[in-house]
Design a protein around this motif. Sequence first.
Motif, short mmCIF file in Angstrom:
data_model
loop_
_atom_site.label_atom_id
_atom_site.label_comp_id
_atom_site.label_asym_id
_atom_site.label_seq_id
_atom_site.Cartn_x
_atom_site.Cartn_y
_atom_site.Cartn_z
N LYS A 99 0.86 -1.04 -0.15
CA LYS A 99 -0.05 -0.13 -0.11
C LYS A 99 0.89 1.24 0.15
O LYS A 99 1.96 1.46 0.77
CB LYS A 99 -0.93 -0.11 1.34
N ILE A 100 0.61 2.06 -0.83
CA ILE A 100 1.43 3.34 -0.83
C ILE A 100 0.70 4.77 -0.54
O ILE A 100 -0.59 4.76 -0.83
CB ILE A 100 1.67 3.67 -2.75
N ASP A 101 1.56 5.52 0.08
CA ASP A 101 0.77 6.67 0.58
C ASP A 101 1.42 7.70 -0.42
O ASP A 101 2.26 8.37 -0.52
CB ASP A 101 1.72 6.94 1.77
N TRP A 102 0.23 7.78 -1.37
CA TRP A 102 0.43 8.72 -2.57
C TRP A 102 0.65 10.08 -1.98
O TRP A 102 1.25 11.03 -2.92
CB TRP A 102 -0.66 8.74 -3.53
N SER A 263 9.88 8.24 -0.52
CA SER A 263 8.97 8.54 0.49
C SER A 263 7.48 8.22 0.05
O SER A 263 7.17 8.45 -1.03
CB SER A 263 9.07 10.10 1.07
N GLY A 264 7.01 7.41 1.00
CA GLY A 264 5.64 7.23 0.92
C GLY A 264 5.36 5.51 0.42
O GLY A 264 4.43 5.03 0.17
N ILE A 265 6.76 5.07 -0.13
CA ILE A 265 6.59 3.45 -0.69
C ILE A 265 7.80 2.87 0.35
O ILE A 265 8.75 3.20 0.54
CB ILE A 265 7.29 3.78 -2.05
N ASN A 266 7.32 1.36 0.58
CA ASN A 266 8.09 0.77 1.49
C ASN A 266 9.01 -0.09 0.41
O ASN A 266 8.69 -0.71 -0.48
CB ASN A 266 7.20 -0.50 2.29
N GLY A 267 10.13 -0.28 1.12
CA GLY A 267 11.09 -1.18 0.20
C GLY A 267 11.63 -0.33 -1.11
O GLY A 267 11.44 0.64 -0.93
#
Length: 287
Positions: A99-102, A263-267
């Motif tokens: 899940k991305i925090d856009w 930023s906002g994306i895991n990995g």
Amino acid sequence: MRQKITRSKTTIRRKPRKKASFFWGKLRKYSIIGFFILLFLGVGYHYRDGLLYYLGFKSYKLKYEQAEAKRISDIRNYQVLEKHKGKAIGLDLSEYQGKIDWDLVENIENEYPIEFVFIRATAGKDREDGQFEENWLGAKERKIIRGAYHYYRPNENSLEQAQLFIKTVHLKKGDLPPVLDIEKLPKGQSLDSLKIGLRRWLKAIEAHYKVKPIIYTGEKYYDDFLKKDFSGYLFWIANYNFYREKIKDDWLFWQFTEKATISGINGNVDVNIYNGDVGQLRFITME
């Protein structure tokens, strides 16, 4: 005449030896095992400081090597971006990023704005990406130029794969042309058969969306199998090697790393360079 006296032979029966008790055999066995366990624990306790130091050192070494690899990767990413100032920079994403925090997706290295994003929509003939709809909407809300791609499976029916993509992806004005992602060689079929399937997918997609698709692949795959027979298409090429410092003239996009932090994306995230500025990028979008 003397009578012959016959003496009968006496059979001597020996008493069987008494076997060792089962209980004592087991006791001896477990005593030996217990002795070695205690010996091992005693040695470990005696050298505990040395062992802890060694294990700590190994853990530190692993963390150091990982940090060093990340540092080297970050340096290369920055150097490549520096050499392509003025070019449009973008990402490609799938459900593997979660899940991305856009709201936080803005730039790379706090300096290079993210102008476009390719989002995986489908894979094979029956797989829809679990995060496609959310990512597709998220990119639109952030006003990032978006495109959708299909991961092609060589051993599955090409027209069924095309129909799945068409059913899933509804392109609008301002979106990038559809992308065919081909990375693997077929099993049990010839290269000629693979190329026939690729052409069927490309033609079906072009007939539906009224635009020529883009082909994504690795540089070696491109040189060995696709460059000659698919010269009428534009290519998006992946190459992460250090010797590759700039995008080639005949590449539309270059995926130069798979290890960027956004930023906002895991990995880790893939980063791409478009062979032109953002105005030229808008020129190739859907009308």
